[in-house]
Design an enzyme around this catalytic site. Structure first.
Site, PDB file in Angstrom:
ATOM      1  CB  THR A   6      -0.688   0.147   0.933  1.00 55.23           C
ATOM      2  OG1 THR A   6      -0.526   0.335   2.222  1.00 55.23           O
ATOM      3  CG2 THR A   6      -2.168  -1.446   0.937  1.00 55.23           C
ATOM      4  CD  GLU A  51      -1.479   1.317   5.838  1.00 56.34           C
ATOM      5  OE1 GLU A  51      -0.819   1.128   5.425  1.00 56.34           O
ATOM      6  OE2 GLU A  51      -2.469   0.735   6.373  1.00 56.34           O
ATOM      7  CG  ASN A  87       1.147   5.205   5.039  1.00 58.23           C
ATOM      8  OD1 ASN A  87       0.127   5.727   5.915  1.00 58.23           O
ATOM      9  ND2 ASN A  87       1.894   6.135   5.958  1.00 58.23           N
TER      10      ASN A  87
END
Length: 308
Positions: free
Chosen positions: A208, A257, A210
């Site tokens: 992901t 995220e 962030n």
């Protein structure tokens, strides 16, 4: 579109103009109607259109600590206003001294002396001057004195709900990004720079991005969302977005995220935008990794269906 910092930036020889004034956070459908009306009237009159807005948000200066969540960051707000055909965006620094400017002086100094207003277009609920003492009726009286017209732009509503920045913030805060999109006329956007997180998503097979967002950004309620990830100069990507504290891993820091579907590049350091399409589910705590990974896989497939 010209961009001025302060109304004093109006050049010498500046002619008449049609002016509209407001914070315009979100540039939602109500704002679009008001600004669009000002642009249309300016073209009819053969003069230039000016949008006057303020930075920082007046609430933060008048009542420190009460800064509302921001729906559109300054650069994004300017882009949206420019897209409406405005000739000049005038951003007035909102200081404590400026907040004490009486309503009559506000009109004389800004609208008459610097912008040479031929017409002022405002919403029905427009207030101005020290302690918001001025209203549309006072503006009309001053217009007759100084030789400019005043036209009110009606509020925009649907099913009895008036579209306002406050209403949209409440939708976003509740996670109702679909309702927010209706009022905005486009998906709600959150922007930020990609920073390093725990890299736990990579370990689970779903790396992901962030996002480090602005301190006042209007971030939707905790949950999982389908969104479009927008990169500068790139095509939008479908993204499954998790907002919250990662309860399965006893997280404490609230994070945004985003897992970009069908993407394998490096996003660290990039400034990205997330356009929220739909709320998929609430945040949950899982007793083991396997059911969490299975749920993420389901979230990704739902995102693919919703966004495509």
């Amino acid at each position: 579109m010209q961009r001025w910092r302060g109304y004093e930036a109006a050049p010498g020889g500046w002619g008449r103009s049609v002016v509209t004034i407001g914070v315009f956070d979100g540039v939602h459908q109500g704002h679009q109607a008001t600004i669009g009306h000002a642009v249309a009237r300016a073209r009819e009159l053969g003069v230039r259109s000016v949008v006057v807005t303020f930075d920082p948000h007046p609430a933060e200066v008048v009542r420190p600590g009460s800064h509302p969540a921001v729906l559109t960051e300054p650069a994004r707000k300017a882009e949206l206003i420019e897209a409406l055909g405005v000739d000049v965006l005038c951003v007035v620094p909102f200081t404590a001294e400026f907040s004490r400017l009486p309503a009559e002086a506000f009109v004389h100094d800004i609208l008459v002396e610097h912008l040479h207003a031929a017409l002022v277009v405002v919403g029905d609920n427009f207030r101005f001057g020290h302690r918001a003492a001025g209203d549309v009726a006072l503006l009309e009286r001053l217009g007759r004195t100084f030789g400019f017209g005043v036209e009110g732009a009606p509020l925009v509503a649907e099913a009895g709900t008036v579209f306002s920045s406050t209403y949209i913030r409440s939708c976003v805060d509740a996670g109702d990004v679909r309702a927010a999109a209706v009022a905005l006329g486009r998906p709600h956007r959150v922007e930020g720079v990609v920073v390093r997180g725990d890299q736990r998503g990579r370990e689970l097979g779903y790396p992901t991005a962030n996002l480090l967002t602005h301190r006042y950004a209007a971030v939707p309620a905790d949950g999982v969302y389908a969104a479009r990830l927008v990169r500068r100069g790139g095509d939008p990507l479908a993204a499954a977005v998790s907002i919250g504290t990662n309860p399965t891993f006893s997280g404490r820091e609230r994070r945004v995220e985003a897992y970009a579907l069908d993407f394998s590049g490096d996003l660290y350091g990039e400034r990205l935008a997330l356009d929220f399409v739909a709320h998929l589910r609430e945040q949950r705590t899982y007793d083991a990794i396997e059911p969490l990974v299975a749920q993420i896989a389901e979230d990704v497939e739902r995102t693919r269906r919703v966004v495509s």
